[in-house]
Design an enzyme around this catalytic site. Structure first.
Site, mmCIF file in Angstrom:
data_model
loop_
_atom_site.group_PDB
_atom_site.id
_atom_site.type_symbol
_atom_site.label_atom_id
_atom_site.label_comp_id
_atom_site.label_asym_id
_atom_site.label_seq_id
_atom_site.Cartn_x
_atom_site.Cartn_y
_atom_site.Cartn_z
ATOM 1 C CG ASP A 178 -0.187 -0.262 2.542
ATOM 2 O OD1 ASP A 178 1.047 -0.377 2.530
ATOM 3 O OD2 ASP A 178 -0.853 -0.382 3.596
ATOM 4 C CG HIS A 179 3.341 2.444 3.074
ATOM 5 N ND1 HIS A 179 2.418 1.597 3.601
ATOM 6 C CD2 HIS A 179 3.600 3.360 4.046
ATOM 7 C CE1 HIS A 179 2.123 1.972 4.827
ATOM 8 N NE2 HIS A 179 2.825 3.050 5.131
ATOM 9 C CG ASP B 148 1.971 1.497 9.361
ATOM 10 O OD1 ASP B 148 2.504 1.805 8.274
ATOM 11 O OD2 ASP B 148 1.300 2.294 10.036
ATOM 12 N NE ARG C 217 2.905 9.465 12.483
ATOM 13 C CZ ARG C 217 3.163 8.162 12.524
ATOM 14 N NH1 ARG C 217 3.616 7.553 11.453
ATOM 15 N NH2 ARG C 217 3.003 7.494 13.648
ATOM 16 C CB SER D 142 6.782 5.833 11.052
ATOM 17 O OG SER D 142 8.083 5.347 10.851
ATOM 18 N NE ARG E 110 9.328 5.987 8.435
ATOM 19 C CZ ARG E 110 8.925 7.190 8.013
ATOM 20 N NH1 ARG E 110 9.796 8.125 7.739
ATOM 21 N NH2 ARG E 110 7.643 7.443 7.851
HETATM 22 C C1 MIC Z 1 3.759 6.432 8.450
HETATM 23 O O1 MIC Z 1 2.572 6.741 8.498
HETATM 24 O O2 MIC Z 1 4.671 7.156 8.878
HETATM 25 C C2 MIC Z 1 4.143 5.097 7.844
HETATM 26 C C3 MIC Z 1 4.814 5.361 6.557
HETATM 27 O O3 MIC Z 1 2.976 4.354 7.582
HETATM 28 C C4 MIC Z 1 5.026 4.354 8.832
HETATM 29 C C5 MIC Z 1 5.597 3.096 8.322
HETATM 30 C C6 MIC Z 1 6.764 3.279 7.413
HETATM 31 O O4 MIC Z 1 7.594 4.164 7.615
HETATM 32 O O5 MIC Z 1 6.863 2.500 6.466
HETATM 33 C C7 MIC Z 1 4.345 4.040 10.172
HETATM 34 O O6 MIC Z 1 3.373 4.675 10.516
HETATM 35 O O7 MIC Z 1 4.835 3.178 10.912
HETATM 36 FE FE1 SF4 Z 2 -0.198 4.996 4.994
HETATM 37 FE FE2 SF4 Z 2 1.000 5.597 7.314
HETATM 38 FE FE3 SF4 Z 2 -0.376 7.439 5.927
HETATM 39 FE FE4 SF4 Z 2 -1.677 5.502 7.091
HETATM 40 S S1 SF4 Z 2 -0.468 7.072 8.104
HETATM 41 S S2 SF4 Z 2 -2.036 6.273 5.023
HETATM 42 S S3 SF4 Z 2 -0.280 3.787 6.864
HETATM 43 S S4 SF4 Z 2 1.509 6.412 5.293
#
Ligand code: MIC
Ligand code: SF4
Length: 645
Positions: A64-65, A119, A380, A536, A538
Site C-alpha cells: 500500500d505504501h 506500522d 501526520r 512511525s 520504520r
Molecule cells: C507512516 O505513516 O509514517 C508510515 C509510513 O505508515 C510508517 C511506516 C513506514 O515508515 O513505512 C508508520 O506509521 O509506521
Molecule cells: Fe499509509 Fe501511514 Fe499514511 Fe496511514 S499514516 S495512510 S499507513 S503512510
C-alpha cells in the site's frame, strides 16, 4: 478482581510475566501483518532467521505504501513480498486492494484478539475491540517465527466519553484532535487508551477506528474500544458475524487515570503545521486560504466519510485555486462509492482520484507547491513529510476538508450554507476477497523467492563492545520524529530494501552534513531530547544509523517503537540522568563510556566522559532482562539465530 478490557485481553494471551504497569509480559499473538515499506525488511529478516513457515494463526502481507512505480524497485519489492507470502504461509493483499489498516479492519480485525503490525497505525484495529500494536519489522518476524511478543505492560487510561457528536458537522477526527490538543504527542507514552462510557457506545466501528488510528500520534502503545452491538453490526455487515464476542470492562475495573470528554462539546478542530498536537478550532482558522485538500488515507476512509464528502461536493466545483486529491483507503470503499454515484459526484466536482494507497500522506505523489497550505484528513503533518519542505500541512476532518475544497479556505462548517447529510454505515458491505491470495497449502512449500537487484541482505551488528569512544554526530531537540531520522517520500522509499543505499539519507531533511560526518568518523553518538523517535515504526530509522556506525543514542526519553528498534539493531539507548547536560554537548565532542557490557549486564547507570570538554555525566540504561541480552549480542537477529540454530 474486576478487570478492564486491556487486562482481559492480556490475561487471555499471557505466556509469561504479570500484567502490572512497567513489568514485561510475553504475549501469544493471533495475527501479524506487514506493509510493503516495512515488510520487505520484515520478510528478509524472517528468511534470515531460517524458519520455514509462519507460526501465528494469521499473517498478512499488504502492499500500500510504495505504489509509485517510477522504476523497477517498488514493483520488484511487491514481487518479492508476494513470493515470500506464498512461500512462508501468509496471505498476500495485492496492490490495489487498499491500505493495510483499512483492509485489516474490514477483513481480519476481531474483538478480544491481539494483532501486531509493522506500522505505527496498527491500533486502527482497536476500533473493533482488538488489541493491535505497531512494531518494527524484526519484532514482527520473530513473532511470526513463533516467539511470544514481549512488551513492558503499559498503564491503562480510561477515556470516558459522554454525550453525542454534533453530527454531521463534528466527526471522530475532531474528537481525536481534541484529545491530542489536551495530551500532546507525548501524552500516551507508556499508556494504552481504553475508551468507554455511553459516548463510546454512540460511535460506530469506523468512527472508533479513526480515533484509535490517531492514538499513535499520542505516542500510545495502542487504543481500544469495547466490543458491543455496534461492533456486531459492523462485523455482520462485513460477513464476519462469527468473529464477534462481547467485550466490556467489569464494573469496578481499575485504571491508572481517567479522562472525561463530553462529545457534545467537541468542535471541528485542525492540527496546524508541523505537529498533530498543534491543534486549534477550525473557527480560529476561518478565512485562511487553502491551496490543496487531500481526503482519505488510513485515518478517514470509511464509506460514511467518503459518501459525506461526495454529498458536499455534489453539483459544485472545487474552488479555482484548490487541488483536491482523494485516496480512498480500500477497494471495498472505492467500489461502494462507485456504485452509489459518489465517485461521479467527486469527479464532476473536479477531484483528482488516486488509487487506494497511502499516496500523499507519505509523500508518494501529491506534494503541495512551495509554501502552499494543504489540509488533509491524514494523521501526520511533520515538516517535509508531504514532499515539500516549506508546505504548511494541516490535519482536519473529511467534512472540514470537503468544505475547504469548495470554498478555498478554512470555514466554520456550522456557518457554511452547505447542506451536509448524515450518512449511516451500510447493512451489508460488498465483500470480495479476490485480491487476497492465500498462502501455498501445507508446511513444505516450494515457491521460489523472487529478489530484484535492489533487494540487499539485512546488515547485522557485532556484539556490544566494552568501550564506546566516539564523536557526537548531532544534537537534537524534543519530539524528533522517525521522518526526521529516516525520511520517506517517493525518492527515498524505493530504497527500503537496500540499507546501504537508504543510509545515505539519514537526517537528510534536517542536517545535510550528517551522513558525511558519520562516515568520516566511522560512526558516533546521537544526542536527542524528549520523546526521541516518535512517529512511525520504520526500523530503517535504527537500521540505517546502525549501518553508518552509530553506537548509542543518548536522550531524555524515547518513543516506544523506536526504542525497541534501536535495541533490536544493537544501538544502545541511554537516558540522561540530568537532561540539562544535553545543552553542554556539541557536535564533534568525543564521548568515552567504559565498562558498558558490565553496566548493561547488571542494569547499572554508566559514566560518560566528555573527553573534549573535560567533564563527566551519568546515563541510565533502563533495559529489561531480555533487552539486555539483545544489546549484548548485537541485536534481535543474532539473538534469535543463536536460539534457533
Ligand atoms: C507512516 O505513516 O509514517 C508510515 C509510513 O505508515 C510508517 C511506516 C513506514 O515508515 O513505512 C508508520 O506509521 O509506521
Ligand atoms: Fe499509509 Fe501511514 Fe499514511 Fe496511514 S499514516 S495512510 S499507513 S503512510
Amino acid at each position: 478482581m474486576p478487570l478492564n478490557i486491556v487486562e482481559k485481553i492480556i490475561q487471555s494471551h499471557l505466556v509469561y510475566g504479570q500484567p502490572k504497569a512497567g513489568v514485561p509480559v510475553g504475549l501469544k499473538v493471533d495475527e501479524v501483518y506487514t506493509q510493503d515499506a516495512t515488510g520487505t525488511m520484515a520478510w528478509l529478516q524472517f528468511e534470515a532467521i531460517g524458519i520455514d513457515t509462519v507460526n501465528v494463526p494469521v499473517a498478512v502481507s499488504y502492499v500500500d505504501h510504495n505504489m509509485i512505480q517510477s522504476g523497477y524497485m517498488n514493483p520488484d519489492d511487491h514481487a518479492f513480498l508476494q513470493s515470500a507470502a506464498r512461500r512462508f504461509g501468509a496471505y498476500f493483499s495485492r496492490p490495489g486492494n487498499g491500505i493495510c489498516h483499512q483492509v485489516n479492519l474490514e477483513r481480519f480485525a476481531a474483538p478480544g484478539k491481539i494483532a501486531l503490525g509493522t506500522d505505527s497505525h496498527t491500533p486502527t484495529n482497536g476500533g473493533t475491540g482488538m488489541l493491535a500494536i505497531g512494531v518494527g519489522g524484526l519484532d514482527a518476524a520473530v513473532v511470526m517465527g513463533g516467539a511470544p511478543f514481549e512488551l513492558n505492560m503499559p498503564a491503562v487510561t480510561l477515556i470516558r466519553l459522554s454525550g453525542q457528536l454534533r453530527r454531521p458537522y463534528v466527526t471522530a477526527m475532531d474528537v481525536i484532535l481534541e484529545i491530542l490538543k489536551r495530551l500532546t504527542v507525548k501524552g500516551g507514552v507508556g499508556r494504552i487508551f481504553e475508551y468507554g462510557g455511553e459516548g463510546a457506545a454512540s460511535l460506530d466501528v469506523t468512527e472508533r477506528a479513526t480515533i484509535t488510528n490517531m492514538g499513535a500520534e499520542l505516542g500510545a502503545t495502542t487504543s481500544i474500544f469495547p466490543s458491543d452491538k455496534r461492533t456486531l453490526e459492523f462485523l455482520k455487515a462485513q460477513g464476519r458475524e462469527s468473529d464477534w464476542i462481547e467485550l466490556k470492562a467489569d464494573d469496578g475495573a481499575q485504571y491508572a487515570q481517567v479522562i472525561d470528554i463530553d462529545l457534545s462539546t467537541v468542535e471541528p478542530m485542525a492540527a496546524r503545521p508541523h505537529s498533530p498536537d498543534n491543534v486549534v478550532t477550525v473557527r480560529e482558522l476561518a478565512g485562511m486560504k487553502v491551496d490543496q485538500v487531500c481526503i482519505g488515507g488510513c485515518t478517514n476512509s470509511s464509506y460514511q466519510s467518503m459518501r459525506a464528502v461526495a454529498s458536499i461536493l455534489k453539483g459544485k466545483t472545487v474552488a479555482e485555486g484548490v487541488n483536491l486529491l482523494i485516496n480512498p483507503g480500500s477497494r471495498q470503499v472505492y467500489e461502494m462509492i462507485a456504485r452509489d454515484g459518489s465517485l461521479i459526484a467527486m469527479l464532476a466536482a473536479g477531484a483528482r482520484l488516486l488509487e487506494t494507497s497511502c499516496g500523499p500522506c507519505i509523500g508518494m505523489g501529491g506534494a503541495p507547491g512551495s509554501g502552499q497550505v494543504s489540509v488533509r484528513t491524514f494523521n501526520r503533518n511533520f515538516e517535509g513529510r508531504s514532499g515539500t519542505k516549506d508546505a504548511k500541512v494541516f490535519l482536519a476532518s473529511p467534512i472540514t476538508c470537503a468544505v475547504a475544497a469548495l470554498t478555498g479556505e478554512f470555514s466554520d462548517v456550522f456557518k457554511s450554507a452547505l447542506n451536509i447529510p448524515a450518512v449511516e454505515g451500510p447493512e451489508e458491505y460488498p465483500v470480495c476477497n479476490n485480491m487476497i491470495i492465500p498462502p501455498e497449502a501445507g508446511n513444505v512449500r516450494t515457491t521460489q523467492i523472487v529478489k530484484g537487484p535492489n533487494i540487499k541482505d539485512v546488515p547485522v551488528k557485532a556484539p556490544l563492545s566494552d568501550e564506546i569512544n566516539a564523536e557526537v554526530l548531532i544534537v537534537l531537540g524534543n519530539n524528533i520524529t522517525t521522518d526526521d531520522i529516516m525520511p520517506a517520500g517517493s525518492k527515498v522509499l524505493p530504497f527500503r530494501s537496500n540499507i546501504p543505499a537508504i543510509s545515505e539519507f539519514v537526517f537528510s531533511n534536517i542536517d545535510a552534513g550528517f551522513v558525511k560526518r558519520a562516515q568520516d568518523a566511522a560512526g558516533g553518538i546521537i544526542i536527542g531530547g524528549e520523546n526521541y523517535g516518535q512517529g512511525s515504526s520504520r526500523e530503517h530509522a535504527a537500521l540505517a544509523p546502525m549501518y553508518l556506525g552509530v553506537q548509542a543514542v543518548i536522550a531524555r526519553s524515547f518513543a516506544r517503537i523506536h526504542r525497541s528498534n534501536l535495541i533490536n539493531f544493537g544501538i544502545l539507548p541511554l537516558v540522561f540522568e540530568d537532561g540539562s547536560v544535553a545543552a553542554k554537548l556539541k557536535v564533534g565532542d568525543r564521548l568515552v563510556i567504559k565498562g558498558i557490557r558490565e553496566a548493561v549486564k547488571i542494569g547499572q547507570s554508566c559514566t560518560v566522559e566528555n573527553a573534549t570538554k573535560g567533564f563527566t555525566f551519568t546515563c541510565v540504561s533502563d533495559l529489561n532482562d531480555r533487552e539486555r541480552d539483545l544489546i549484548l549480542v548485537g541485536g534481535l537477529l543474532p539473538f534469535t539465530k543463536a536460539k534457533t540454530s
